[in-house]
Design an enzyme around this catalytic site. Sequence first.
Site, PDB file in Angstrom:
ATOM      1  N   GLY A 197      17.104 -12.531  30.882  1.00 32.70           N
ATOM      2  CA  GLY A 197      18.555 -12.560  30.870  1.00 32.70           C
ATOM      3  C   GLY A 197      19.209 -11.595  29.905  1.00 32.70           C
ATOM      4  O   GLY A 197      20.404 -11.737  29.627  1.00 32.70           O
ATOM      5  N   GLY A 198      18.479 -10.619  29.382  1.00 36.16           N
ATOM      6  CA  GLY A 198      19.092  -9.668  28.472  1.00 36.16           C
ATOM      7  C   GLY A 198      20.026  -8.707  29.184  1.00 36.16           C
ATOM      8  O   GLY A 198      19.872  -8.446  30.380  1.00 36.16           O
TER       9      GLY A 198
ATOM     10  N   ASN B 196       9.715 -14.091  33.363  1.00 32.32           N
ATOM     11  CA  ASN B 196       9.848 -13.767  31.946  1.00 32.32           C
ATOM     12  C   ASN B 196      11.151 -14.357  31.408  1.00 32.32           C
ATOM     13  O   ASN B 196      12.214 -14.184  32.014  1.00 32.32           O
ATOM     14  CB  ASN B 196       9.844 -12.244  31.767  1.00 32.32           C
ATOM     15  CG  ASN B 196      10.035 -11.799  30.324  1.00 32.32           C
ATOM     16  OD1 ASN B 196      10.772 -10.872  30.048  1.00 32.32           O
ATOM     17  ND2 ASN B 196       9.365 -12.448  29.398  1.00 32.32           N
TER      18      ASN B 196
ATOM     19  N   HIS C  66       8.300 -10.582  23.104  1.00 31.60           N
ATOM     20  CA  HIS C  66       8.862 -11.359  24.203  1.00 31.60           C
ATOM     21  C   HIS C  66       8.519 -10.776  25.570  1.00 31.60           C
ATOM     22  O   HIS C  66       8.635 -11.467  26.572  1.00 31.60           O
ATOM     23  CB  HIS C  66      10.383 -11.412  24.011  1.00 31.60           C
ATOM     24  CG  HIS C  66      11.086 -12.439  24.834  1.00 31.60           C
ATOM     25  ND1 HIS C  66      10.730 -13.776  24.840  1.00 31.60           N
ATOM     26  CD2 HIS C  66      12.149 -12.334  25.684  1.00 31.60           C
ATOM     27  CE1 HIS C  66      11.539 -14.445  25.644  1.00 31.60           C
ATOM     28  NE2 HIS C  66      12.402 -13.595  26.173  1.00 31.60           N
ATOM     29  N   TRP C  67       8.129  -9.510  25.613  1.00 33.03           N
ATOM     30  CA  TRP C  67       7.866  -8.828  26.876  1.00 33.03           C
ATOM     31  C   TRP C  67       6.367  -8.605  27.068  1.00 33.03           C
ATOM     32  O   TRP C  67       5.884  -7.473  27.076  1.00 33.03           O
ATOM     33  CB  TRP C  67       8.598  -7.488  26.919  1.00 33.03           C
ATOM     34  CG  TRP C  67      10.076  -7.576  27.084  1.00 33.03           C
ATOM     35  CD1 TRP C  67      10.810  -8.649  27.492  1.00 33.03           C
ATOM     36  CD2 TRP C  67      11.025  -6.513  26.848  1.00 33.03           C
ATOM     37  NE1 TRP C  67      12.151  -8.335  27.535  1.00 33.03           N
ATOM     38  CE2 TRP C  67      12.313  -7.034  27.142  1.00 33.03           C
ATOM     39  CE3 TRP C  67      10.905  -5.189  26.438  1.00 33.03           C
ATOM     40  CZ2 TRP C  67      13.471  -6.279  27.022  1.00 33.03           C
ATOM     41  CZ3 TRP C  67      12.056  -4.432  26.313  1.00 33.03           C
ATOM     42  CH2 TRP C  67      13.322  -4.964  26.608  1.00 33.03           C
TER      43      TRP C  67
ATOM     44  N   ARG D  16      19.193   1.330  29.421  1.00 32.19           N
ATOM     45  CA  ARG D  16      19.698  -0.044  29.396  1.00 32.19           C
ATOM     46  C   ARG D  16      21.217  -0.055  29.232  1.00 32.19           C
ATOM     47  O   ARG D  16      21.922  -0.826  29.888  1.00 32.19           O
ATOM     48  CB  ARG D  16      19.047  -0.832  28.248  1.00 32.19           C
ATOM     49  CG  ARG D  16      17.566  -1.035  28.349  1.00 32.19           C
ATOM     50  CD  ARG D  16      17.151  -2.144  29.263  1.00 32.19           C
ATOM     51  NE  ARG D  16      17.592  -3.460  28.893  1.00 32.19           N
ATOM     52  CZ  ARG D  16      16.923  -4.575  29.195  1.00 32.19           C
ATOM     53  NH1 ARG D  16      15.773  -4.507  29.849  1.00 32.19           N
ATOM     54  NH2 ARG D  16      17.398  -5.766  28.885  1.00 32.19           N
TER      55      ARG D  16
ATOM     56  N   ASN E 195      12.268  -4.990  34.083  1.00 30.81           N
ATOM     57  CA  ASN E 195      11.346  -5.966  33.487  1.00 30.81           C
ATOM     58  C   ASN E 195       9.916  -5.838  33.980  1.00 30.81           C
ATOM     59  O   ASN E 195       9.002  -6.333  33.320  1.00 30.81           O
ATOM     60  CB  ASN E 195      11.835  -7.385  33.762  1.00 30.81           C
ATOM     61  CG  ASN E 195      12.683  -7.973  32.648  1.00 30.81           C
ATOM     62  OD1 ASN E 195      12.840  -9.185  32.558  1.00 30.81           O
ATOM     63  ND2 ASN E 195      13.250  -7.130  31.791  1.00 30.81           N
TER      64      ASN E 195
END
Length: 287
Positions: free
Chosen positions: A38-39, A104, A261-262, A186, A47
């Site tokens: 959700g970034g 993720n 986190h990834w 991004r 992702n």
Amino acid sequence: MGLLEADVANDVTTADFTIHYNEAGPADGVPVILLHGGGPGATGWSNYNPNIGALADAGLRVIAPDLPGWGGSSEVDFLAYEPLDAVCQLMDALGIAKAAFVGNSMGGHTSIRMAIERPERVSHLITMGAPLQLTPFLFGATGPSEGIKIMYAGYSDYSPEAMKRLVEIMVFDGARFATPELCQQRSDAVAARPQHVANVAKAGIRGPIPKWADLGRLGEITAPALLIHGRDDRVVGFEGTLYASARIPDSRVHIINRCGHWAQLEHADEFNRLVTDFVLHHGTGQQ
């Protein structure tokens, strides 16, 4: 030369949404749906770009959508939106009755909800850094994590500098991943559809996850589950994954050191091997 987004990009219109998605692999392969986080600026491609081709080459039918509210898909009101409906409508449009779900962060949470609330659609459950609404949070302070604070700030400031802070908090090795090119990419992705992040920000604490999984129902999950987490995740602590694994009957945990986190990006080769082996060899894999 690797797989390009233009090679796999598609759009489909369902009853309620227009959904942009990436698809690769044989049409008769085991369906695997990759759900992004959700970034700000997150999409199915951003992702999972080092995973889509590898999983397809292993014989899996890979679908990586932009969930409504993100990327090239429809805008949504996060106070009224039900992501499970969007996922099921996409599956129906693509003729997929049941799929392995790989998620993720926010996508991992959506995958858990799918496994609880619509188990007939889920053959396997694989999560990476999935958040759970634990109260109080196990083994740590309550309140938003360092990474969550930076992620939420990115909904209003999506400059390349803000995206650099975001990428650096998402990974263990920021020097390797937070390149000027990625940070600009991004930032540009958010700027192309600014209403998406405005809708998340408007929802406040309920955006980007409008409805949380009922943790009391984790024991109802019948799909085999592989729960992956980075030991160095500064967005979602790995304690939530341990909590889930203790309650999901057919589950196992894979913790990766020197990983944030990834996991699917930082340790792509390991991740691709884990997912391929789990989907093809754990459970029937029959759709």
